[in-house]
Structure formats: structure tokens, C-alpha cells
Scaffold this motif. Structure first.
Motif, PDB file in Angstrom:
ATOM      1  N   HIS A 172       3.856   3.114  -5.013  1.00 37.63           N
ATOM      2  CA  HIS A 172       4.987   2.223  -4.748  1.00 37.63           C
ATOM      3  C   HIS A 172       5.308   2.159  -3.257  1.00 37.63           C
ATOM      4  O   HIS A 172       5.651   1.100  -2.736  1.00 37.63           O
ATOM      5  CB  HIS A 172       6.222   2.667  -5.541  1.00 37.63           C
ATOM      6  N   ALA A 173       5.203   3.306  -2.584  1.00 37.02           N
ATOM      7  CA  ALA A 173       5.478   3.315  -1.147  1.00 37.02           C
ATOM      8  C   ALA A 173       4.427   2.475  -0.412  1.00 37.02           C
ATOM      9  O   ALA A 173       4.751   1.705   0.499  1.00 37.02           O
ATOM     10  CB  ALA A 173       5.510   4.745  -0.619  1.00 37.02           C
ATOM     11  N   LEU A 174       3.162   2.597  -0.839  1.00 30.58           N
ATOM     12  CA  LEU A 174       2.106   1.785  -0.222  1.00 30.58           C
ATOM     13  C   LEU A 174       2.363   0.306  -0.460  1.00 30.58           C
ATOM     14  O   LEU A 174       2.225  -0.519   0.456  1.00 30.58           O
ATOM     15  CB  LEU A 174       0.733   2.166  -0.793  1.00 30.58           C
ATOM     16  N   GLU A 175       2.773  -0.021  -1.684  1.00 29.64           N
ATOM     17  CA  GLU A 175       3.062  -1.421  -1.999  1.00 29.64           C
ATOM     18  C   GLU A 175       4.222  -1.931  -1.143  1.00 29.64           C
ATOM     19  O   GLU A 175       4.225  -3.079  -0.713  1.00 29.64           O
ATOM     20  CB  GLU A 175       3.375  -1.576  -3.492  1.00 29.64           C
ATOM     21  N   SER A 176       5.234  -1.091  -0.911  1.00 31.05           N
ATOM     22  CA  SER A 176       6.366  -1.497  -0.076  1.00 31.05           C
ATOM     23  C   SER A 176       5.910  -1.802   1.344  1.00 31.05           C
ATOM     24  O   SER A 176       6.323  -2.784   1.950  1.00 31.05           O
ATOM     25  CB  SER A 176       7.431  -0.397  -0.024  1.00 31.05           C
ATOM     26  N   VAL A 177       5.055  -0.942   1.876  1.00 36.88           N
ATOM     27  CA  VAL A 177       4.547  -1.174   3.229  1.00 36.88           C
ATOM     28  C   VAL A 177       3.802  -2.508   3.277  1.00 36.88           C
ATOM     29  O   VAL A 177       3.887  -3.245   4.252  1.00 36.88           O
ATOM     30  CB  VAL A 177       3.622  -0.015   3.676  1.00 36.88           C
ATOM     31  N   GLY A 178       3.105  -2.827   2.196  1.00 38.87           N
ATOM     32  CA  GLY A 178       2.363  -4.087   2.114  1.00 38.87           C
ATOM     33  C   GLY A 178       3.215  -5.229   1.614  1.00 38.87           C
ATOM     34  O   GLY A 178       2.690  -6.227   1.145  1.00 38.87           O
ATOM     35  N   ASN A 179       4.562  -5.085   1.694  1.00 40.83           N
ATOM     36  CA  ASN A 179       5.480  -6.139   1.248  1.00 40.83           C
ATOM     37  C   ASN A 179       5.247  -6.570  -0.190  1.00 40.83           C
ATOM     38  O   ASN A 179       5.449  -7.716  -0.542  1.00 40.83           O
ATOM     39  CB  ASN A 179       5.359  -7.375   2.140  1.00 40.83           C
ATOM     40  N   LEU A 180       4.837  -5.657  -1.022  1.00 44.24           N
ATOM     41  CA  LEU A 180       4.617  -5.913  -2.456  1.00 44.24           C
ATOM     42  C   LEU A 180       3.503  -6.919  -2.735  1.00 44.24           C
ATOM     43  O   LEU A 180       3.307  -7.321  -3.859  1.00 44.24           O
ATOM     44  CB  LEU A 180       5.901  -6.419  -3.132  1.00 44.24           C
ATOM     45  N   THR A 181       2.774  -7.363  -1.715  1.00 43.17           N
ATOM     46  CA  THR A 181       1.774  -8.397  -1.997  1.00 43.17           C
ATOM     47  C   THR A 181       0.363  -8.007  -1.558  1.00 43.17           C
ATOM     48  O   THR A 181      -0.607  -8.436  -2.159  1.00 43.17           O
ATOM     49  CB  THR A 181       2.123  -9.718  -1.266  1.00 43.17           C
ATOM     50  N   ARG A 182       0.245  -7.169  -0.515  1.00 44.33           N
ATOM     51  CA  ARG A 182      -1.076  -6.934   0.047  1.00 44.33           C
ATOM     52  C   ARG A 182      -1.970  -6.125  -0.886  1.00 44.33           C
ATOM     53  O   ARG A 182      -3.177  -6.349  -0.947  1.00 44.33           O
ATOM     54  CB  ARG A 182      -0.929  -6.223   1.405  1.00 44.33           C
TER      55      ARG A 182
END
Lengths: 350, 350
Positions: free
Chosen positions: B241-251
Motif C-alpha cells: 500500500h505504501a508503494l502504491e501511495s508513492v505511485g499515486n495509486l496508479t503506477r
């Protein structure tokens, strides 16, 4: 601080506690491990302790919308609440319903405590776990079941309530007097009208506890309103909600609409040969004696019947009304449009 | 139509049913008394039978917001759904989560059936009752527990899924292989990679059912994630989830982020002397063999740690990670910032 009783709703035990001040609430919450967010409105912010995280909502039924929920959720996230957090809602039914709804969906559910500051919220919204807000002009179209961990009864707060708002709550109390398994609450209301209308604290506390215990007996047997038991609490509400819709949710207070709806339901019960005439007469007289106008006429029949058709208690596409067979004994029954028209005093021709 | 198994979640029994076509769903729903609303997105509307009430949402994670819920609720009200109504959501995780969340709050809860059309939704979102949407950039900040009455597995729908989306689901399957009480699923994945990657229907069905049964064993013992059992399913997700947040939920796709997070959790377990090295190595190799890039580096440390701090699994203000002691045995443990930095391959200096 006095623990009055506990109400079991599914797996949750709601403790009902009488408090003399907000300090007693802080004391009781002293052992809570997670973070706490207070929610109030412009009228009740005076009850919120200083130095606590707090959301102040606009006052009134108009605040019962998604925007308010989003405001609470945003503040909860910003305050670092986790799923072990708690929301303490201080206010009338609107604030309690909003605070509890927000708690029910924040990170899939955090705890909620309620501090109702109106009579209506004390005897109705605070116990039973119902939460919600209005959407597309429909009352509580959106909501959840999410019982409070604690319900704090701060009877002092009723001393400063305006008369209309106090009568608003009496509407639900009078309904509970009909639903109670015995007529003790009805007799108490008949014999103590003076003290209750002058807001004697001891009399009010007695009335609130007796009224809540009536509600408890229905909600405990049917926590999520699936067994037809809890539906009894809907007495008068199908009529009332439709009346409120016609008045755009603002012209009639909920308690006024309920008192009116209860009398209509008693009339419908009599005309359907379900409700004994003396029972209906006693309660209609009791309701009138507390100053309720039960002779309001519906101005817009079309909208009234449209609202009836959207009643959320519909089962298998049929709206069922709560009719009383006598003290504490109800049944659920559909009524024809003609029966409803007759009760409303309309002729058969639209 | 084949009834695979039933999953008991609190008082709700979710029936998991394999179907060869949507007609079999219509047949199974033939006895439902209330009204039905179908919810799909632009990609899955082809599965919705003609002549039914239907909401078509925009496709993609961006649709996971309140607007979509309001659209569903509006259509449900307009279609005359009552509390005996049912929402049938057909689509990936986003559509399933939105449809189930809308059902959980419509008139305080109506029924929901799910027809997941992606591998990820089949093995993850469809079973276990979690619903939700994103708010303020936080994944599933808002949600409820509202298990489906039925979960229909339409394996045919996987044949047309693009490769990235199929691998997305494999991420969760690989996680379930670690959480399973035995290593049968891991061995099956090791020995049948060819068939599974070429989407042989029989092999995929076996993988889906085995994967769902792993999930079942965790969610049945802990329906609302309060006992620390269900948290095991969160393996790799705190990192993900933290990785997804860094990627703005899209990357990053969810499955890619989970596969990456699972490997980070295995490394953290090894460095904390919790996870045996051979166990971690076997599963890291299995994950790599399915083509996952587990060497992605975090670009924005500040945002990553900020997202970690907001993880909704927080208890008593502490984020706890799922670490594996071995096959099917997990524990929940906080990690220091230094430990997390080491696993991410950062030096101690920010």
C-alpha cells in the motif's frame, strides 16, 4: 456517573450511563487506548472539552449529507485515528447519526460513543445502532447499523433546550408508551405532565430511562431489523416520513410528524378492526394533552403517496404499516390507498 | 453450475459457485423475491443481461470514489429497490468493492452478489466481505464488512483478460501459497506454471478454488479482522500500500505491489530471525518465476514512510507487519524505521 443498563446489539454491548457533566465522560474514557475525535455542531461545541481533536458541523437537518461525513473522515485521518480510534458525537439526532455513520465506515469501522443533547436523541437516535444521512431528498436513504460503545445521558443539557425541541422528543416518548409491554409509562406521562413539561430533572430522568428500556426490549430481540420485531418502533413513522417529505424535511419536526403519524396509525388500526377503540382514544388524548397538533392536513397528496411508495421499510415491494392490537402488541400490515386516504380525511376522488 | 463451497462470515453464508455463463446466474437468482440492480463498468457491461436495471461505472481505480457510490444509490432508489433488494456487481475489484459498499449502506444494508471478472477479484475482493473506496488519496480509507450472498466464479472471463491484469491476480495467489497450512498450492504453482500462464481453464479453476480456500480459512475464524488471524492476509500489503501511495495509486498494479511487498516481508522476516531462509528463498524464487519485478526501488522515501504511518491496520498507534515463521504460520510485529530502510536497500542516512 451512574451505569443505568447495558443493551446487547448483536456482538456489541452498549453501556447506557447517566452523567452530570462532560468531565465524567472524560473520566470514563480514560482507559481508552486509541485516539479520540469529538464531533459536535455549532450549538453543542460548548460541551466539547478544550484541547481535544474536534469537528464542528453546521447545525440542523441540512447537515445530514455526505459532505459532513467527508469532513469527519478527513479530520479522523488527519488526527491519526486508526481502527482502534473512537468518535464521540455530542449533539442532537443529526450529529449522533452522522458521527456514528462516519465511525461505521472509517477504515471499515471504528468505535463510537454518543452524547445526545436533545430529548429526541436521548430516547431514539442514541440507542439501537441506526446511523445514516439523507440523499436525493430521502431521509436516511443511506445508513448502517453500528451500535455505540457508550451512550451518555446528560439530563442537564435538556434544561436549556427550546420548547419545540423538547416536544420533539416527547413525540417518541409517547410512541414508546404505546409499545411498552405494560402501561406504566403511559400512566406516568398522564400523571406527571406538569413536572415533565416544567423539566424537573428527576422526572425527566425517570421518563428517559423507562422510554429507553422500551426501545431496548425491541432492538435487543432484532438488532438489524430483520425479524419484524424492531419494525414496531416504526409505529407512526411511515406516515410521519411521508409528511416530512411533503414538508421538504424542514416544515415539521420529527417528533411532531411522529405524534401525528402515531394517531393516524391508531385510526388506521381502528378502521381495520385491529386496534380497540378505548386504547386508541386513551393514547390520542394523551398525545393531544402534550400539545401536539394531530389535525394537520396533507397539502400535496401526490407527493405524500410518492413518498409512501419509497418508504425504506418496503418488503417484497409492499409498504407495511405498524398497527396496534393493544398495549405492546403490534402487527405489520399493508393498507390500501383508499384506507390511507380515509385516515387522512380525503374523499376517494383524487 | 457447480456449488464449490460456502464460507461463513458472521451470520452470513457466502455461497461460492462456478458458472459457465451469466444465464446460470440468472437461473440461480430466479427465486430472489426483491428487485435486482446490476452494477458493471465499461469493460464488463457485455456480461449484464439485457432488459435489467443496470449502472455502468467508469473503468479503473479512479472510479473508486464517493461519486460512483452516489450513482449506484441513486439508481437503486429510482429502480425501487427496498431493503429486500439485491445489487449484483460484475467486474474487477473496483466494481465489486463499490457495488458491495453501496449495498452495505443502501437503506442500512441490502443484499449483494459478486461476479468477479478478473483473477485478482476472484481470489481476493470477492470473498471475505471487505468493501470500500479511496478518499483523500488513501486506499480504502472508507469501507465496511458486508459479505456477498453469492460469489459466482466465471472462469471463462479470464480467457480475455490482458496479461498484466492476469499477473495482477497471480500476486495474491502466490501470497496465498505462503499462507496455506500446507505447501500443496506452492507445489502446484511450481509444477504447472506453463498451463497456468497459458490459461488452461481446468488448471486455473483448481488454482482459484485452492486459493479461495486458503482465504476462507482465515476469514471464517476472524470475520471482521479483530482477532489478529485475518491480518495474516495482509502479508506484504503494508509495504504494498505504501508503494502504491508513492505511485499515486496508479503506477503499480495491486498484484505487482503485493508480490513486491511479500518479498520485502520475507526479507524483513529473515533479518528479524523469524523467517527460515530456505522458506523465504523458495517463495521468492516462485514469485520471480512468474515474472514479477521484486527489485523495484522506492523513489520517494518521505512519502513512503508517510504512507506507512497512515496504514489502517494500525493498533495503538503502531504499524504491525505480517512476518512468516514458516508455512501458514504468521506473527504481527512492528518494525523500526531502520529495519524497513534496510529491507528497502536504503542506507541509514536520509
Amino acid at each position: 456517573m451512574k451505569h443505568l443498563f447495558s443493551c446487547a446489539l448483536g456482538s456489541r454491548l452498549s453501556r447506557v450511563i447517566s452523567v452530570a457533566s462532560v468531565n465524567e465522560i472524560l473520566e470514563d474514557q480514560g482507559s481508552w487506548m486509541g485516539k479520540i475525535l469529538w464531533v459536535c455542531d455549532e450549538h453543542t461545541r460548548m460541551y466539547v472539552p478544550e484541547g481535544t481533536d474536534c469537528v464542528v458541523l453546521p447545525s440542523g437537518e441540512g447537515a445530514k449529507r455526505w459532505d459532513s461525513i467527508e469532513t469527519i473522515l478527513g479530520k479522523a485521518a488527519a488526527s491519526g485515528l486508526g481502527r482502534d480510534g473512537k468518535i464521540i458525537a455530542v449533539g442532537g439526532g443529526v450529529v449522533c447519526d452522522l458521527g456514528a455513520f462516519a465511525a461505521s465506515i472509517f477504515m471499515r469501522g471504528c468505535a463510537v460513543s454518543l452524547v445526545p443533547t436533545t430529548l429526541l436523541a436521548m430516547v431514539d437516535a442514541s440507542l439501537g445502532g441506526k446511523t445514516g444521512f439523507d440523499l436525493f431528498g430521502m431521509k436516511n436513504l443511506v445508513g448502517t447499523f453500528h451500535p455505540a460503545h457508550e451512550v451518555y445521558i446528560l439530563a442537564q443539557s435538556l434544561r436549556t433546550l427550546d420548547d419545540a425541541e423538547y416536544r420533539n422528543g416527547l413525540g417518541e416518548v409517547l410512541k414508546h408508551a404505546i409499545l411498552s409491554e405494560d402501561d406504566r409509562l403511559a400512566t406516568y406521562l398522564e400523571e406527571n405532565r406538569g413536572k415533565l413539561l416544567s423539566r424537573d430533572i428527576v422526572s425527566m430522568e425517570r421518563m428517559i430511562v423507562d422510554s429507553l428500556k422500551v426501545k431496548q426490549s425491541y432492538v435487543e430481540s432484532d438488532p438489524t431489523e430483520t425479524k419484524g420485531i424492531r419494525d414496531a418502533l416504526n409505529l407512526g413513522h411511515t406516515f410521519a416520513h411521508a409528511l416530512e417529505s411533503v414538508g421538504n424535511l424542514t416544515r415539521f419536526s420529527h417528533g411532531e410528524a411522529v405524534a401525528w403519524g402515531v394517531v393516524k396509525a391508531l385510526h388506521a388500526g381502528v378502521s381495520s378492526h385491529v386496534t380497540p377503540v378505548p386504547f386508541a382514544t386513551r393514547h390520542e388524548e394523551l398525545i393531544r394533552s402534550y400539545g401536539f397538533d394531530v389535525d394537520v392536513t396533507v397539502s400535496d397528496r401526490g407527493r405524500f403517496f410518492e413518498a409512501l411508495r419509497h418508504d425504506k421499510k418496503k418488503r417484497a415491494s409492499q409498504v407495511r404499516f405498524v398497527l396496534m392490537e393493544g398495549q405492546g402488541r403490534h402487527l405489520l400490515q399493508p393498507l390500501t390507498q383508499q384506507q390511507v386516504m380515509a385516515v387522512l380525511g380525503f374523499s376517494g376522488v383524487e
